[in-house]
Each structure stands twice: as C-alpha cells, then as structure tokens.
Write a protein that holds these residues in place. Structure first.
Motif, short mmCIF file in Angstrom:
data_model
loop_
_atom_site.label_atom_id
_atom_site.label_comp_id
_atom_site.label_asym_id
_atom_site.label_seq_id
_atom_site.Cartn_x
_atom_site.Cartn_y
_atom_site.Cartn_z
N ILE A 73 -37.15 10.05 -0.27
CA ILE A 73 -36.92 9.49 -1.61
C ILE A 73 -35.62 8.69 -1.58
O ILE A 73 -35.54 7.58 -2.11
CB ILE A 73 -36.85 10.60 -2.68
CG1 ILE A 73 -38.21 11.28 -2.83
CG2 ILE A 73 -36.40 10.02 -4.03
CD1 ILE A 73 -38.19 12.50 -3.73
N LEU A 74 -34.60 9.25 -0.96
CA LEU A 74 -33.30 8.59 -0.84
C LEU A 74 -33.43 7.28 -0.06
O LEU A 74 -32.89 6.24 -0.46
CB LEU A 74 -32.33 9.53 -0.13
CG LEU A 74 -30.85 9.17 -0.10
CD1 LEU A 74 -30.28 9.03 -1.50
CD2 LEU A 74 -30.08 10.22 0.68
N CYS A 77 -34.68 4.30 -1.94
CA CYS A 77 -33.86 3.81 -3.07
C CYS A 77 -32.61 3.12 -2.57
O CYS A 77 -31.50 3.67 -2.65
CB CYS A 77 -33.48 4.98 -3.98
SG CYS A 77 -34.88 5.83 -4.73
N ILE A 112 -41.18 2.11 -3.61
CA ILE A 112 -40.86 3.53 -3.81
C ILE A 112 -42.11 4.40 -3.91
O ILE A 112 -42.22 5.41 -3.20
CB ILE A 112 -39.96 3.74 -5.05
CG1 ILE A 112 -38.52 3.31 -4.73
CG2 ILE A 112 -39.94 5.20 -5.49
CD1 ILE A 112 -37.60 3.32 -5.93
N GLN A 239 -26.84 4.38 -0.56
CA GLN A 239 -28.11 4.41 -1.29
C GLN A 239 -27.90 4.70 -2.78
O GLN A 239 -26.86 5.19 -3.20
CB GLN A 239 -29.06 5.46 -0.70
CG GLN A 239 -29.18 5.45 0.80
CD GLN A 239 -29.35 4.06 1.38
OE1 GLN A 239 -30.01 3.22 0.80
NE2 GLN A 239 -28.72 3.80 2.51
N ALA A 244 -32.54 8.13 -6.84
CA ALA A 244 -33.28 9.10 -6.03
C ALA A 244 -33.40 10.45 -6.76
O ALA A 244 -34.46 11.07 -6.77
CB ALA A 244 -32.60 9.28 -4.67
N PRO A 261 -30.65 14.11 -2.06
CA PRO A 261 -29.93 13.05 -2.76
C PRO A 261 -28.63 13.50 -3.41
O PRO A 261 -27.65 12.76 -3.43
CB PRO A 261 -30.94 12.58 -3.83
CG PRO A 261 -32.27 12.92 -3.26
CD PRO A 261 -32.06 14.20 -2.51
#
Length: 289
Positions: A73-74, A77, A112, A239, A244, A261
């Motif tokens: 996820i991080l 982003c 994403i 990031q 995130a 995150p």
C-alpha cells in the motif's frame, strides 16, 4: 481506529492536498514539456521501480501478510506534500518536485487499486482475500486528493495574493495535523509500538533508503542537475504515508494494514532530515566551486 480517528485522518490529508493546490498553477503541469527527461526518470522511479522494489522486499522478508500488504500500500502511494517541503529544504528542484507529485498523485488514482489487489491476492490466502471496490476506491481517492488540489488551484487562480499568504500557514497546519495523527496512532498503539517496529521497521527503512538511492543515482546516470537528482530521490523515497494509512484504514477498513505505513511515517522524518543535510551540503559545495 474509531470513526472519529478515521475522519480526522481523512481530513488531515484533504488539508495537506488543499495546501499543495494553493502552491500550484497550470504552468506547473506545462513543465512536462520543459523537463521531459527528469519527468520520465522521476515517474519511472515512482510508478514502476517503487512498487517492484516494495514487492521484492515484501516477498524477501519474513513478514506477516498484513505487514507485507501495508508495504505494498505504501509503495502504491508515491509523493505527497511532505516531499515537496523536504525538496525545498534540501535545495532541490521544487518545480520538478511539485510536478512529479501532481502527476503521480493523479496517476496513482488508477494504479493504487490494482497494486493493492495484486498484493491482497499474493500475500493473503484466497479465502481471506479482500475484494477491493475499484470504482469506489477511485472515487474516494479523488475526493480526498485530487479535488482538494483542484480547489486550491482555483483559489490560487482567482485570489492569488490570498493563496500565497495562506500557503505557508496551511502547510504548517497540515504538518501539525499529520504529526498529531502519527502521535495519536503511537499513543493508541503504545503497547504495540516496539512490536510494530520489530515487524515493519527494517523493511520500511530499506524501502525508504533503497528508493532514495535508486532515485538519486538513476538521475545522475542520466546526467541531470544535482538539484533535479535530489528532488527525484526525495519523490522516489518519501512516500505519502498519510494516504497509505487512509487507504488501509478508511478504504480497506483494516488497521493492521496501517502498521507499516505508520512506522514508515515516523522513520521518513529522520531520513528526510539526512537528505536535507545532504542537499544543503551539496548546494554549498556547488557555490564554492
């Protein structure tokens, strides 16, 4: 997190993106034609190399699935308002930084959902896979990121003096809100923080430092100015931790995905401080020469 924390988290990102919009004008997007090589290198690092490195690290390290997904996820982003501020303090190319952030923020609306879906399918058993609502995700991210930026740009267009006067206070306020969110998460999870750093600290640090180094040296290989190389390093390695966390908590509704995150958001201020020192030192050396 409870509903109040979720609302505060989403609101903090909206404030940050609105503040970034106040510093943007249409000409910022025209820089794609002025800095084509720098833009291509920066976006390649942000949108291709970063997710690939994140996937490689998440697959190599022995991690809980929730931590691995948090890393992905991080990695999905890139950029964010913090990277623009750090680029400014590090004597980087701020125009390039803002342009990369603006473009990657828009493109990431579409990347994403797909990156996260791949992560969910790869790191979770099929029976535990969470189906991500791609259209809904795109709409939510647009509401949280792109729309505030557009509002900020409209304000800048029609009330330029107001926007210029408000840009700094809004940036400071967004930084304070972000710090409060991180502190709030830390306090709420204080009993687990040592465990969180043990689980996600090393991989988050590797992702941060690894992408910054790749960003900087890829720019130098293509003979970009040092200011541009510093901005690409920052845009590649710093990031959007707030986004995130928001994706993990608000969209996926799983606070376990926010561990990596959250840990990263704490670590990046230390590595950000180092690259600010590095950038200032390089700038002073260039002036002497």
């Amino acid at each position: 997190m409870d509903n109040v924390s979720t609302i505060i988290l989403a609101s903090s990102l909206i404030i940050i993106m609105l503040g970034m919009g106040l510093s943007l004008v249409v000409d910022d997007f025209k820089r794609i034609l002025i800095y084509p090589k720098a833009i291509v290198i920066g976006l390649t690092n942000q949108l291709i190399i970063l997710p690939l490195l994140g996937f490689l690290l998440a697959s190599t390290f022995s991690l809980r699935p929730e931590i691995a997904i948090g890393i992905m996820i991080l990695a999905a982003c890139p950029g964010g308002a913090t990277s623009n501020l750090i680029s400014h303090l590090a004597k980087g190319d701020v125009a390039l930084s803002v342009t990369l952030t603006a473009i990657s923020s828009f493109v990431s609306i579409f990347t994403i959902p797909f990156i996260i879906n791949i992560a969910l399918l790869h790191f979770l058993d099929e029976s535990r896979t969470i189906a991500l609502d791609i259209p809904g995700t795109i709409i939510r991210i647009m509401i949280i990121t792109i729309i505030p930026v557009i509002i900020g740009m409209v304000i800048r267009h029609y009330k330029e003096s107001f926007a210029l006067n408000m840009a700094k206070p809004v940036r400071i306020a967004s930084g304070i809100v972000l710090a409060l969110v991180i502190i709030g998460i830390s306090i709420k999870e204080k009993d687990n923080m040592i465990s969180y750093f043990e689980q996600a600290g090393l991989i988050a640090l590797c992702l941060n430092i690894g992408t910054m180094m790749i960003g900087y040296y890829s720019a130098k290989i293509f003979k970009l100015r040092n200011e541009s190389a510093i901005s690409i390093a920052i845009e590649s390695g710093i990031q959007n931790g707030t986004l995130a966390i928001t994706v993990a908590v608000v969209i996926l509704e799983n606070s376990s995905f926010a561990i990596a995150p959250a840990v990263y958001s704490l670590l990046m201020f230390f590595t950000g401080g180092f690259i600010i020192y590095f950038g200032i030192k390089k700038s002073k050396a260039a002036l002497k020469n």
